[in-house]
Motif scaffolding. Sequence first.
Motif, PDB file in Angstrom:
ATOM      1  N   LEU A 144       0.891  -1.052   0.260  1.00 37.33           N
ATOM      2  CA  LEU A 144       0.173   0.100   0.028  1.00 37.33           C
ATOM      3  C   LEU A 144       0.821   1.223   0.000  1.00 37.33           C
ATOM      4  O   LEU A 144       0.515   2.146  -0.437  1.00 37.33           O
ATOM      5  CB  LEU A 144      -0.925   0.000   1.123  1.00 37.33           C
ATOM      6  CG  LEU A 144      -2.008  -0.888   1.259  1.00 37.33           C
ATOM      7  CD1 LEU A 144      -2.732  -0.730   2.527  1.00 37.33           C
ATOM      8  CD2 LEU A 144      -3.052  -0.590   0.130  1.00 37.33           C
ATOM      9  N   ASP A 145       1.919   1.175   0.694  1.00 41.31           N
ATOM     10  CA  ASP A 145       2.688   2.310   0.730  1.00 41.31           C
ATOM     11  C   ASP A 145       3.444   2.563  -0.751  1.00 41.31           C
ATOM     12  O   ASP A 145       3.661   3.564  -0.924  1.00 41.31           O
ATOM     13  CB  ASP A 145       3.962   2.174   1.774  1.00 41.31           C
ATOM     14  CG  ASP A 145       4.661   3.346   1.846  1.00 41.31           C
ATOM     15  OD1 ASP A 145       4.120   4.544   2.312  1.00 41.31           O
ATOM     16  OD2 ASP A 145       6.032   3.217   1.868  1.00 41.31           O
ATOM     17  N   MET A 146       3.714   1.444  -1.293  1.00 42.01           N
ATOM     18  CA  MET A 146       4.747   1.479  -2.634  1.00 42.01           C
ATOM     19  C   MET A 146       3.650   2.158  -3.682  1.00 42.01           C
ATOM     20  O   MET A 146       3.488   3.012  -4.442  1.00 42.01           O
ATOM     21  CB  MET A 146       5.003   0.204  -2.917  1.00 42.01           C
ATOM     22  CG  MET A 146       5.837   0.439  -4.362  1.00 42.01           C
ATOM     23  SD  MET A 146       6.833  -1.150  -4.838  1.00 42.01           S
ATOM     24  CE  MET A 146       5.341  -2.197  -5.067  1.00 42.01           C
ATOM     25  N   LEU A 147       2.135   1.424  -3.559  1.00 38.70           N
ATOM     26  CA  LEU A 147       1.264   1.957  -4.507  1.00 38.70           C
ATOM     27  C   LEU A 147       0.791   3.351  -4.266  1.00 38.70           C
ATOM     28  O   LEU A 147       0.311   4.225  -5.331  1.00 38.70           O
ATOM     29  CB  LEU A 147       0.014   0.874  -4.345  1.00 38.70           C
ATOM     30  CG  LEU A 147       0.169  -0.416  -4.956  1.00 38.70           C
ATOM     31  CD1 LEU A 147      -1.228  -1.412  -4.307  1.00 38.70           C
ATOM     32  CD2 LEU A 147       0.325  -0.696  -6.249  1.00 38.70           C
ATOM     33  N   PHE A 148       0.785   3.947  -3.238  1.00 40.98           N
ATOM     34  CA  PHE A 148       0.332   5.112  -3.013  1.00 40.98           C
ATOM     35  C   PHE A 148       1.346   6.196  -3.662  1.00 40.98           C
ATOM     36  O   PHE A 148       0.925   7.258  -4.324  1.00 40.98           O
ATOM     37  CB  PHE A 148       0.250   5.550  -1.342  1.00 40.98           C
ATOM     38  CG  PHE A 148       0.109   6.973  -1.028  1.00 40.98           C
ATOM     39  CD1 PHE A 148      -1.122   7.526  -1.201  1.00 40.98           C
ATOM     40  CD2 PHE A 148       1.145   7.909  -0.832  1.00 40.98           C
ATOM     41  CE1 PHE A 148      -1.528   8.738  -0.722  1.00 40.98           C
ATOM     42  CE2 PHE A 148       0.603   9.201  -0.449  1.00 40.98           C
ATOM     43  CZ  PHE A 148      -0.906   9.740  -0.459  1.00 40.98           C
ATOM     44  N   HIS A 149       2.722   5.813  -3.661  1.00 40.14           N
ATOM     45  CA  HIS A 149       3.650   6.819  -4.302  1.00 40.14           C
ATOM     46  C   HIS A 149       3.557   6.588  -5.788  1.00 40.14           C
ATOM     47  O   HIS A 149       3.796   7.384  -6.578  1.00 40.14           O
ATOM     48  CB  HIS A 149       4.964   6.280  -3.957  1.00 40.14           C
ATOM     49  CG  HIS A 149       5.463   6.698  -2.367  1.00 40.14           C
ATOM     50  ND1 HIS A 149       5.281   5.824  -1.385  1.00 40.14           N
ATOM     51  CD2 HIS A 149       6.031   7.758  -1.868  1.00 40.14           C
ATOM     52  CE1 HIS A 149       5.618   6.645  -0.187  1.00 40.14           C
ATOM     53  NE2 HIS A 149       6.171   7.870  -0.849  1.00 40.14           N
ATOM     54  N   ILE A 150       3.205   5.392  -6.175  1.00 39.29           N
ATOM     55  CA  ILE A 150       2.909   5.034  -7.753  1.00 39.29           C
ATOM     56  C   ILE A 150       1.546   5.879  -8.054  1.00 39.29           C
ATOM     57  O   ILE A 150       1.727   6.455  -9.395  1.00 39.29           O
ATOM     58  CB  ILE A 150       2.782   3.643  -8.051  1.00 39.29           C
ATOM     59  CG1 ILE A 150       4.127   2.834  -7.642  1.00 39.29           C
ATOM     60  CG2 ILE A 150       2.519   3.318  -9.580  1.00 39.29           C
ATOM     61  CD1 ILE A 150       4.066   1.343  -7.935  1.00 39.29           C
ATOM     62  N   SER A 156       8.839   5.516  -5.346  1.00 41.09           N
ATOM     63  CA  SER A 156       9.473   5.843  -4.194  1.00 41.09           C
ATOM     64  C   SER A 156      10.585   4.601  -3.928  1.00 41.09           C
ATOM     65  O   SER A 156      10.387   3.629  -3.743  1.00 41.09           O
ATOM     66  CB  SER A 156       8.684   5.939  -2.850  1.00 41.09           C
ATOM     67  OG  SER A 156       9.463   5.763  -1.702  1.00 41.09           O
ATOM     68  N   LEU A 157      12.046   4.955  -4.016  1.00 39.22           N
ATOM     69  CA  LEU A 157      13.136   4.118  -4.061  1.00 39.22           C
ATOM     70  C   LEU A 157      13.186   3.395  -2.352  1.00 39.22           C
ATOM     71  O   LEU A 157      13.206   1.935  -2.601  1.00 39.22           O
ATOM     72  CB  LEU A 157      14.440   4.727  -4.003  1.00 39.22           C
ATOM     73  CG  LEU A 157      15.545   3.723  -3.949  1.00 39.22           C
ATOM     74  CD1 LEU A 157      15.523   2.744  -5.101  1.00 39.22           C
ATOM     75  CD2 LEU A 157      17.003   4.568  -4.160  1.00 39.22           C
ATOM     76  N   SER A 158      12.595   4.055  -1.491  1.00 39.63           N
ATOM     77  CA  SER A 158      12.653   3.483  -0.068  1.00 39.63           C
ATOM     78  C   SER A 158      11.518   2.573  -0.034  1.00 39.63           C
ATOM     79  O   SER A 158      11.598   1.199   0.556  1.00 39.63           O
ATOM     80  CB  SER A 158      12.462   4.326   0.999  1.00 39.63           C
ATOM     81  OG  SER A 158      11.162   5.228   0.731  1.00 39.63           O
ATOM     82  N   SER A 159      10.393   2.716  -0.673  1.00 39.25           N
ATOM     83  CA  SER A 159       9.251   1.613  -0.628  1.00 39.25           C
ATOM     84  C   SER A 159       9.520   0.455  -1.496  1.00 39.25           C
ATOM     85  O   SER A 159       9.230  -0.709  -1.106  1.00 39.25           O
ATOM     86  CB  SER A 159       7.916   2.223  -1.070  1.00 39.25           C
ATOM     87  OG  SER A 159       7.773   3.505  -0.320  1.00 39.25           O
ATOM     88  N   PHE A 195      -7.553  -3.350  -2.973  1.00 39.36           N
ATOM     89  CA  PHE A 195      -8.616  -2.564  -2.470  1.00 39.36           C
ATOM     90  C   PHE A 195      -8.044  -1.069  -2.781  1.00 39.36           C
ATOM     91  O   PHE A 195      -8.828  -0.005  -2.870  1.00 39.36           O
ATOM     92  CB  PHE A 195      -9.070  -2.777  -1.250  1.00 39.36           C
ATOM     93  CG  PHE A 195      -9.978  -3.800  -1.149  1.00 39.36           C
ATOM     94  CD1 PHE A 195     -11.565  -3.665  -1.262  1.00 39.36           C
ATOM     95  CD2 PHE A 195      -9.672  -4.964  -1.039  1.00 39.36           C
ATOM     96  CE1 PHE A 195     -12.327  -4.514  -1.083  1.00 39.36           C
ATOM     97  CE2 PHE A 195     -10.635  -6.231  -1.058  1.00 39.36           C
ATOM     98  CZ  PHE A 195     -12.073  -6.007  -1.192  1.00 39.36           C
ATOM     99  N   ALA A 196      -6.751  -0.858  -2.742  1.00 41.16           N
ATOM    100  CA  ALA A 196      -6.408   0.561  -2.975  1.00 41.16           C
ATOM    101  C   ALA A 196      -6.736   1.013  -4.221  1.00 41.16           C
ATOM    102  O   ALA A 196      -6.651   2.429  -4.375  1.00 41.16           O
ATOM    103  CB  ALA A 196      -4.688   0.738  -2.831  1.00 41.16           C
ATOM    104  N   PHE A 197      -6.819   0.382  -5.274  1.00 45.18           N
ATOM    105  CA  PHE A 197      -7.137   0.693  -6.535  1.00 45.18           C
ATOM    106  C   PHE A 197      -8.612   1.378  -6.646  1.00 45.18           C
ATOM    107  O   PHE A 197      -9.242   1.931  -7.431  1.00 45.18           O
ATOM    108  CB  PHE A 197      -6.897  -0.390  -7.854  1.00 45.18           C
ATOM    109  CG  PHE A 197      -5.568  -0.763  -7.743  1.00 45.18           C
ATOM    110  CD1 PHE A 197      -4.800   0.267  -8.576  1.00 45.18           C
ATOM    111  CD2 PHE A 197      -4.853  -1.649  -7.328  1.00 45.18           C
ATOM    112  CE1 PHE A 197      -3.184  -0.161  -8.495  1.00 45.18           C
ATOM    113  CE2 PHE A 197      -3.509  -1.972  -7.323  1.00 45.18           C
ATOM    114  CZ  PHE A 197      -2.643  -1.183  -8.233  1.00 45.18           C
TER     115      PHE A 197
END
Length: 247
Positions: A144-150, A156-159, A195-197
Amino acid sequence: MAKKKSRAKLKLKIKFNYDAPVTLTFTLLSVLLFVIDFIFLKERLNSSIFITPTVSGDFQFSFSSLNSYLRLFLYIFGRESTLLFFSRLVIITLLGPRMEERYGSAVIGIMILVSTFFTGVLFASCCKVSFNGSTPIVFMLILLDMLFHISKKTVSLSSALATALFIACLFINPNENGLVGILIVLAGGLCGSLFAFMASPKTRARKTVSKVENKNAEKSKSAEEPVVPESPATGSSDETVVGSIKF
C-alpha cells in the motif's frame, strides 16, 4: 547583588490520541492474546487455534467444525517465534497509522479481513502444514505504501527497496510448505492491497489544506491593497487627500 539566572522551563504536554483505531486495536489485541496464551495457557492457543486449517492431517478444514472457521481468521495472532511476532507488530504499528490516514480506518479494516481470509483459504486448500502469523498483513501494508507513491506518478526508492527486502526474507527464511507457502503469503497481501485501486485516498486533509491556502491568499491580497484613509470631517473644502499626501 547576584544576578538571577533565568532557566528555561521545558513543558511537555502528553496527549493520548487514538488516531489509528484499526492498527492500535490489532496491536493491543495481539499483545493481550500473546500474554494470556504465553503466561496462563502455556501456548496452547498458538498450537491449536492460532494456525491455519490444512488440506489434510490433524487440522484439516471441516465444514462442520467451528474451530476450522476460527482458524481462517485467528491465525494472524499466532507466532513462529516471539522475536518474529513482535517484529511484525512493530512494522504494522509504523505503517498502519499512515495507511489509515490515507485510506480511512474502515477501508484498512476491510483490507486486513480480505487479506487474512484469502490467505487462510489458500492454506486450507493447498498446504499440508499449518501457517500462523501476520506476515500477509505486513506485506499488504508495504505494498500500500508503494502503491500510494505510484498513484502520484512517482517511484519511491525506499518503498521499492522495502518490498524487495521483504520478499527476499520470505525466500531466505525456511518455509515448511516450500514455494507454495511463500506464494500464498504474497498473494494474500496482494489481494488485500488491491482495494487501494478501488478506494481513493481520503480527501479531507486535502480540502483542509486548500481552505488554509485560500485564507492565506485572501490575507495576502488584503495586505497588498493600499489603505486609503477617509477624508476628515472638519477641514477646508479645497483639501484633497491621496493616500497619505495632502495637496
